[in-house]
Motif scaffolding. Structure first.
Motif, short mmCIF file in Angstrom:
data_model
loop_
_atom_site.label_atom_id
_atom_site.label_comp_id
_atom_site.label_asym_id
_atom_site.label_seq_id
_atom_site.Cartn_x
_atom_site.Cartn_y
_atom_site.Cartn_z
N SER A 269 42.71 51.16 41.49
CA SER A 269 43.88 52.03 41.50
C SER A 269 45.07 51.28 40.94
O SER A 269 45.07 50.04 40.86
CB SER A 269 44.18 52.49 42.93
OG SER A 269 44.60 51.38 43.72
N THR A 270 46.10 52.01 40.57
CA THR A 270 47.29 51.36 40.02
C THR A 270 47.90 50.40 41.03
O THR A 270 48.32 49.29 40.69
CB THR A 270 48.34 52.43 39.64
OG1 THR A 270 47.76 53.31 38.67
CG2 THR A 270 49.59 51.79 39.06
N THR A 271 47.94 50.81 42.29
CA THR A 271 48.48 49.95 43.34
C THR A 271 47.67 48.67 43.48
O THR A 271 48.23 47.57 43.61
CB THR A 271 48.49 50.69 44.69
OG1 THR A 271 49.24 51.90 44.56
CG2 THR A 271 49.12 49.82 45.78
N ALA A 272 46.33 48.79 43.42
CA ALA A 272 45.47 47.62 43.54
C ALA A 272 45.64 46.70 42.34
O ALA A 272 45.66 45.46 42.50
CB ALA A 272 44.01 48.07 43.66
N ILE A 273 45.79 47.27 41.15
CA ILE A 273 45.97 46.46 39.94
C ILE A 273 47.23 45.61 40.06
O ILE A 273 47.22 44.39 39.84
CB ILE A 273 46.05 47.35 38.69
CG1 ILE A 273 44.73 48.08 38.45
CG2 ILE A 273 46.41 46.51 37.45
CD1 ILE A 273 44.84 49.18 37.42
N GLU A 274 48.33 46.26 40.40
CA GLU A 274 49.61 45.56 40.49
C GLU A 274 49.57 44.48 41.57
O GLU A 274 50.12 43.38 41.39
CB GLU A 274 50.74 46.55 40.77
CG GLU A 274 50.98 47.56 39.65
CD GLU A 274 51.22 46.87 38.31
OE1 GLU A 274 51.99 45.88 38.28
OE2 GLU A 274 50.63 47.31 37.31
N PHE A 275 48.93 44.79 42.68
CA PHE A 275 48.84 43.80 43.77
C PHE A 275 48.02 42.59 43.35
O PHE A 275 48.41 41.44 43.59
CB PHE A 275 48.24 44.45 45.02
CG PHE A 275 48.15 43.50 46.18
CD1 PHE A 275 49.28 43.10 46.86
CD2 PHE A 275 46.92 42.99 46.59
CE1 PHE A 275 49.20 42.22 47.93
CE2 PHE A 275 46.84 42.11 47.65
CZ PHE A 275 47.98 41.72 48.32
N LEU A 276 46.87 42.82 42.70
CA LEU A 276 46.00 41.72 42.30
C LEU A 276 46.59 40.93 41.14
O LEU A 276 46.30 39.73 40.99
CB LEU A 276 44.61 42.25 41.97
CG LEU A 276 43.80 42.76 43.17
CD1 LEU A 276 42.46 43.30 42.72
CD2 LEU A 276 43.62 41.66 44.21
N LYS A 277 47.40 41.54 40.32
CA LYS A 277 48.10 40.80 39.26
C LYS A 277 48.98 39.73 39.87
O LYS A 277 49.06 38.60 39.37
CB LYS A 277 48.94 41.76 38.42
CG LYS A 277 48.18 42.55 37.37
CD LYS A 277 49.15 43.43 36.58
CE LYS A 277 48.43 44.22 35.50
NZ LYS A 277 49.36 45.09 34.74
N ILE A 278 49.64 40.09 40.96
CA ILE A 278 50.51 39.12 41.65
C ILE A 278 49.67 37.97 42.21
O ILE A 278 50.06 36.80 42.12
CB ILE A 278 51.28 39.83 42.78
CG1 ILE A 278 52.24 40.87 42.21
CG2 ILE A 278 52.03 38.81 43.63
CD1 ILE A 278 52.92 41.72 43.27
N GLN A 279 48.50 38.27 42.77
CA GLN A 279 47.63 37.24 43.33
C GLN A 279 47.09 36.30 42.25
O GLN A 279 46.78 35.14 42.53
CB GLN A 279 46.45 37.89 44.07
CG GLN A 279 46.84 38.91 45.12
CD GLN A 279 47.84 38.38 46.12
OE1 GLN A 279 47.68 37.30 46.68
NE2 GLN A 279 48.93 39.15 46.32
N ALA A 280 46.98 36.82 41.01
CA ALA A 280 46.40 36.03 39.92
C ALA A 280 47.42 35.18 39.17
O ALA A 280 47.05 34.36 38.33
CB ALA A 280 45.70 36.97 38.94
#
Length: 376
Positions: A269-280
């Motif tokens: 999901s868009t929310t998951a993408i944005e969150f995991l981008k921060i983690q990466a």
């Protein structure tokens, strides 16, 4: 000459020899003991064949003592008198007979199912080679316990208990057929071995949105990142723990996973993408996507106690474990109207499993839509 076999000291005083020492229980029936040069001796039963002057014998093996030897001798003699075979039928043979019976009386699919279970867990295993009349409750219980997934979390354990219960049912059905066919006198060796309770309990997502917020508030930063990711994706904890930064495709919004079902690609999901981008951020492609407080890859040992403490601090039920988050996410997807096939694909499971454990949510959603339509 009468021989005393009742006490250990009396048996130890006997001279070691190949031929057993016999004690007469009644006319035509004897219990015998073979004294070994070293170690524990073995027991044997002897019975006079009806209408003849010859004897038949039954090896009883190493036993706890005289009383058990007498009991088994009497049981064997009683079985012979009732016409029950005293051939050393094994659990293997009994299971094969049950498969043949299933093919005749039931569907081929049902027969194939139990045959597969026996091939995996009975044939070629110690339990399969065991003579039926020597099968004891502890043997079957040990066989059952060996099937449990003690390395997994609570949900892994529950599922392994559920599978073990089905395997037990198949074996007990085979044993009961042997009893019915008079291959053995009693079902004492398996009757009291019962299935694990509550192993087939339906999975539910039982954390409300406020409860999830409280749980996240009681997690440290790294644990909260893991918990949030699971709630956003419905992935298995081990799958996200195995994920590297390079597995995240930021442009396509997908994540490549390696886990229970092999390698697979999931849409985020868009929310998951944005969150995991921060983690990466600022991490090498080969680095873990999510890490614990020490910068190491997550594993069951590193999250289990910390998550349990967070659950306790949030005053949530003890039954809430890391795997619960996957169930919560799947439940929310189903309740939100996401197609069952798509949910199964994202979660890495089958539509059958989704329908079995979450189908009730789909029915609730469908009913709400029907109720919104003015039929009359």
């Amino acid at each position: 000459m009468a021989v005393n076999l009742k006490s250990t000291s009396a048996r130890d005083a006997l001279k070691p020899r190949r031929n057993p020492y016999f004690h007469c229980l009644r006319i035509g029936l004897y219990v015998g003991y073979r004294r070994a040069d070293e170690g524990t001796g073995t027991w044997i039963a002897r019975r006079l064949k009806e209408g003849t002057k010859s004897y038949e014998f039954r090896s009883l093996g190493t036993l706890s003592g005289y009383e058990e030897a007498v009991r088994l001798t009497e049981a064997w003699a009683g079985a012979v008198d009732m016409g029950i075979t005293h051939k050393a039928i094994t659990v293997d043979e009994v299971c094969n007979t049950w498969v043949t019976h299933k093919k005749t009386e039931n569907s081929k699919a049902s027969a194939a199912d139990v045959e597969g279970r026996f091939n995996r867990l009975v044939h070629g295993k110690p339990i399969g080679a065991m003579p039926l009349d020597k099968l004891r409750t502890n043997h079957l219980r040990e066989w059952l316990v060996a099937q449990l997934n003690e390395d997994g979390d609570e949900d892994d354990m529950r599922r392994s208990k559920n599978t073990a219960n089905r395997n037990l049912a198949a074996v007990k059905a085979a044993l009961n057929l042997a009893l019915k066919d008079r291959l053995i006198l009693t079902d004492a060796g398996w009757k009291t071995v019962t299935p694990y309770p509550k192993a087939s309990k339906r999975r539910t997502g039982d954390l409300t949105s406020p409860e999830r917020a409280v749980l996240l508030a009681h997690c440290d930063i790294q644990l909260a990142a893991l918990v949030r990711t699971l709630l956003l994706t419905a992935l298995r904890p081990g799958e996200i723990a195995n994920a590297n930064v390079g597995d995240l495709n930021k442009e396509q919004g997908t994540l490549t996973l390696t886990g229970k079902t092999g390698r697979r690609l999931v849409t985020l999901s868009t929310t998951a993408i944005e969150f995991l981008k921060i983690q990466a951020q600022n991490k090498l492609p080969s680095a873990p996507l999510l890490t614990d407080s020490f910068g190491n890859r997550w594993n069951k040992d590193s999250w289990k106690k910390r998550f349990k403490n967070a659950v306790k601090a949030a005053k949530l039920p003890d039954e809430v474990v890391m795997y619960t988050l996957r169930h919560v996410a799947i439940s929310e997807m189903i309740a939100g109207g996401v197609d069952t096939f798509l949910v199964a694909r994202l979660a890495g499971t089958s539509t059958t499993m989704i329908d079995k454990h979450y189908g009730h949510l789909r029915h609730i959603q469908t009913r709400a839509r029907l109720d919104a339509v003015e039929m009359i």
